[in-house]
Scaffold this motif. Sequence first.
Motif, PDB file in Angstrom:
ATOM      1  N   GLU A 360       0.831  -1.208   0.000  1.00  0.00           N
ATOM      2  CA  GLU A 360       0.000   0.000   0.000  1.00  0.00           C
ATOM      3  C   GLU A 360       0.864   1.257   0.000  1.00  0.00           C
ATOM      4  OE1 GLU A 360      -3.522   1.980   2.748  1.00  0.00           O
ATOM      5  OE2 GLU A 360      -3.288  -0.204   2.698  1.00  0.00           O
ATOM      6  N   VAL A 361       1.943   1.234   0.763  1.00  0.00           N
ATOM      7  CA  VAL A 361       2.848   2.395   0.811  1.00  0.00           C
ATOM      8  C   VAL A 361       3.698   2.477  -0.452  1.00  0.00           C
ATOM      9  CG1 VAL A 361       4.814   3.400   2.027  1.00  0.00           C
ATOM     10  CG2 VAL A 361       2.890   2.461   3.316  1.00  0.00           C
ATOM     11  N   LEU A 362       4.177   1.334  -0.936  1.00  0.00           N
ATOM     12  CA  LEU A 362       5.012   1.334  -2.143  1.00  0.00           C
ATOM     13  C   LEU A 362       4.254   1.871  -3.345  1.00  0.00           C
ATOM     14  CD1 LEU A 362       6.905  -2.095  -1.868  1.00  0.00           C
ATOM     15  CD2 LEU A 362       7.815   0.200  -1.453  1.00  0.00           C
ATOM     16  N   ALA A 363       2.931   1.680  -3.368  1.00  0.00           N
ATOM     17  CA  ALA A 363       2.122   2.204  -4.471  1.00  0.00           C
ATOM     18  C   ALA A 363       2.161   3.725  -4.507  1.00  0.00           C
ATOM     19  CB  ALA A 363       0.681   1.715  -4.335  1.00  0.00           C
ATOM     20  N   LEU A 364       2.415   4.358  -3.356  1.00  0.00           N
ATOM     21  CA  LEU A 364       2.464   5.819  -3.282  1.00  0.00           C
ATOM     22  C   LEU A 364       3.805   6.385  -3.741  1.00  0.00           C
ATOM     23  CD1 LEU A 364       0.788   6.238   0.241  1.00  0.00           C
ATOM     24  CD2 LEU A 364      -0.317   6.435  -2.012  1.00  0.00           C
ATOM     25  N   ILE A 365       4.839   5.533  -3.772  1.00  0.00           N
ATOM     26  CA  ILE A 365       6.178   6.018  -4.147  1.00  0.00           C
ATOM     27  C   ILE A 365       6.740   5.267  -5.357  1.00  0.00           C
ATOM     28  CG2 ILE A 365       6.723   6.817  -1.806  1.00  0.00           C
ATOM     29  CD1 ILE A 365       8.338   4.244  -1.395  1.00  0.00           C
ATOM     30  N   ASN A 366       5.844   4.649  -6.117  1.00  0.00           N
ATOM     31  CA  ASN A 366       6.247   3.934  -7.332  1.00  0.00           C
ATOM     32  C   ASN A 366       7.352   2.924  -7.010  1.00  0.00           C
ATOM     33  OD1 ASN A 366       6.217   3.297 -10.082  1.00  0.00           O
ATOM     34  ND2 ASN A 366       7.790   4.802 -10.572  1.00  0.00           N
ATOM     35  N   GLY A 367       7.105   2.100  -5.979  1.00  0.00           N
ATOM     36  CA  GLY A 367       8.154   1.211  -5.498  1.00  0.00           C
ATOM     37  C   GLY A 367       7.871  -0.260  -5.723  1.00  0.00           C
ATOM     38  N   LYS A 368       8.850  -1.073  -5.338  1.00  0.00           N
ATOM     39  CA  LYS A 368       8.758  -2.519  -5.436  1.00  0.00           C
ATOM     40  C   LYS A 368       9.302  -3.130  -4.156  1.00  0.00           C
ATOM     41  CE  LYS A 368       9.422  -2.778 -10.470  1.00  0.00           C
ATOM     42  NZ  LYS A 368      10.293  -3.329 -11.555  1.00  0.00           N
ATOM     43  N   GLY A 369       8.831  -4.322  -3.822  1.00  0.00           N
ATOM     44  CA  GLY A 369       9.346  -5.003  -2.650  1.00  0.00           C
ATOM     45  C   GLY A 369       8.467  -6.166  -2.257  1.00  0.00           C
ATOM     46  N   GLY A 370       8.825  -6.793  -1.133  1.00  0.00           N
ATOM     47  CA  GLY A 370       8.063  -7.928  -0.647  1.00  0.00           C
ATOM     48  C   GLY A 370       8.873  -8.731   0.343  1.00  0.00           C
ATOM     49  N   GLY A 371       8.377  -9.914   0.673  1.00  0.00           N
ATOM     50  CA  GLY A 371       9.079 -10.780   1.612  1.00  0.00           C
ATOM     51  C   GLY A 371       8.112 -11.725   2.291  1.00  0.00           C
ATOM     52  N   LYS A 372       8.530 -12.284   3.430  1.00  0.00           N
ATOM     53  CA  LYS A 372       7.664 -13.155   4.210  1.00  0.00           C
ATOM     54  C   LYS A 372       6.643 -12.309   4.966  1.00  0.00           C
ATOM     55  CE  LYS A 372      11.292 -16.638   4.888  1.00  0.00           C
ATOM     56  NZ  LYS A 372      12.111 -17.373   5.888  1.00  0.00           N
ATOM     57  N   PRO A 373       5.545 -12.870   5.396  1.00  0.00           N
ATOM     58  CA  PRO A 373       4.532 -12.098   6.129  1.00  0.00           C
ATOM     59  C   PRO A 373       5.085 -11.385   7.356  1.00  0.00           C
ATOM     60  CG  PRO A 373       3.627 -14.215   5.477  1.00  0.00           C
ATOM     61  CD  PRO A 373       5.095 -14.256   5.137  1.00  0.00           C
ATOM     62  N   PHE A 375       8.409 -10.405   7.730  1.00  0.00           N
ATOM     63  CA  PHE A 375       9.622  -9.605   7.475  1.00  0.00           C
ATOM     64  C   PHE A 375       9.642  -9.209   5.998  1.00  0.00           C
ATOM     65  CE2 PHE A 375      13.886  -8.218   7.099  1.00  0.00           C
ATOM     66  CZ  PHE A 375      14.387  -7.994   8.384  1.00  0.00           C
ATOM     67  N   VAL A 376       9.524  -7.911   5.716  1.00  0.00           N
ATOM     68  CA  VAL A 376       9.478  -7.442   4.328  1.00  0.00           C
ATOM     69  C   VAL A 376      10.393  -6.243   4.153  1.00  0.00           C
ATOM     70  CG1 VAL A 376       7.119  -8.268   3.940  1.00  0.00           C
ATOM     71  CG2 VAL A 376       7.496  -5.935   4.783  1.00  0.00           C
ATOM     72  N   GLN A 377      10.741  -5.978   2.915  1.00  0.00           N
ATOM     73  CA  GLN A 377      11.543  -4.813   2.587  1.00  0.00           C
ATOM     74  C   GLN A 377      11.213  -4.357   1.162  1.00  0.00           C
ATOM     75  OE1 GLN A 377      13.618  -7.757   3.699  1.00  0.00           O
ATOM     76  NE2 GLN A 377      12.840  -8.560   1.775  1.00  0.00           N
ATOM     77  N   GLY A 378      11.433  -3.085   0.901  1.00  0.00           N
ATOM     78  CA  GLY A 378      11.173  -2.556  -0.438  1.00  0.00           C
ATOM     79  C   GLY A 378      11.700  -1.142  -0.555  1.00  0.00           C
ATOM     80  N   GLY A 379      11.480  -0.551  -1.712  1.00  0.00           N
ATOM     81  CA  GLY A 379      11.964   0.806  -1.938  1.00  0.00           C
ATOM     82  C   GLY A 379      11.312   1.436  -3.140  1.00  0.00           C
ATOM     83  N   GLY A 380      11.410   2.769  -3.207  1.00  0.00           N
ATOM     84  CA  GLY A 380      10.839   3.491  -4.334  1.00  0.00           C
ATOM     85  C   GLY A 380      11.385   4.901  -4.420  1.00  0.00           C
TER      86      GLY A 380
END
Length: 398
Positions: A360-373, A375-380
């Motif tokens: 939901e947050v990555l959609a606001l910053i044109n980002g990508k990411g993911g992980g286990k339920p 522990f996750v990480q991403g960026g944009g």
Amino acid sequence: MTTTKLYYEDAYKSSFSTKVIQKKKADDGRLFILLEETAFYPTGGGQPCDIGTINGVNVVEVVEVNREIRHYVEEFPEDNDVFCEINWTRRFDHMQQHAGQHILSAAFEDVWSYKTISFHLGKEICTIDLEVPSITNEELEKAELAANRMILANHPIITKWVSQEELSGYNLRKELSVTDNIRLVIIPDIDYNGCGGTHPHSTGQVSGVKILGWEKQKKHIRIQFVCGARVLNQLQAKHAVIEKLTGLLNAPQEEMIQATDKMVKTSIELEMKVEELTNRLLQYEAKELVEEKDNKVIAKVFVRREIQELQQLARAIIHSENENRTETVIIFVVEQEDKIQIVLARTDNIEMNLNVALKEVLALINGKGGGKPSFVQGGGEKELPADEIVSKLKGMLG
């Protein structure tokens, strides 16, 4: 009209006068001309083409297509009576490399009965593929020594056109792929080989051959080598590196291996100490962050911090909190120069899929990411301030 191939009459011919037969444009739009006769060698048989000039116009490539020797040029020369010059440095280099390949292949076959199945003449390094599954340093050294002895003996290199019927009189190194216009390159008592390339008049003009290395190529062994002036070029390049290392290591050439080995061991020890100290610092930082926990949330904004380090920090906190059976959610947001990075983590006693909040947050910053339920990480992109992202995540996870 067939172009006369002067490079077969005299491989040392570096300039000649002739007439233009035709000026054409290829299907790809490039310009090429056909000559009555040419000393420009076209690409073929593992050997690159000659380049040079025709009436001062650059010849950038020469190929033979349907018995038509095409000289690709940057523009058409104005006159049809032309004076042609070959880049002699390039031509002689190719002559040295190609003859050196014959000699090295003969050495591998004579000393070890290893057959050559392919050859490539590169811009800086040449290769041959040997029909063997493995090779040793001893085999390489003995073949190289044998090849250089052949060169030093200054054997003549002879070219000869023969018919299919005449082939039985020659002990060819490999089977020919043609049945007419057969051209043999002969080093008497050493090598008899069908070849259409250019070669010097004697093995001595190859000057020397040096094997640089080898690699596994499917079921074969690929040998990298250089001949002639390229040996000196390699020596000069390696000498420059050694001179530089001598100063950096503060050790003469004969002690360089020991000095390098000592430096590598010291570097490994220092890396281990740095890693140990970093882990200790992260443990202290983890304790401080736990003490600052707001309800069940640990949230913090970092600037120019390595994401891998923050992942490690988050794991240290979660591990400790899991042992204490404390409910904890971690929100780390990092501001880099041109992007935002996010790390989210939770303890095992909280039921939530952090991927939902992250996406939901990555959609606001044109980002990508993911992980286990858990522990996750991403960026944009830096579309939102880091504090605002933390606030949004707190609202979803707090």
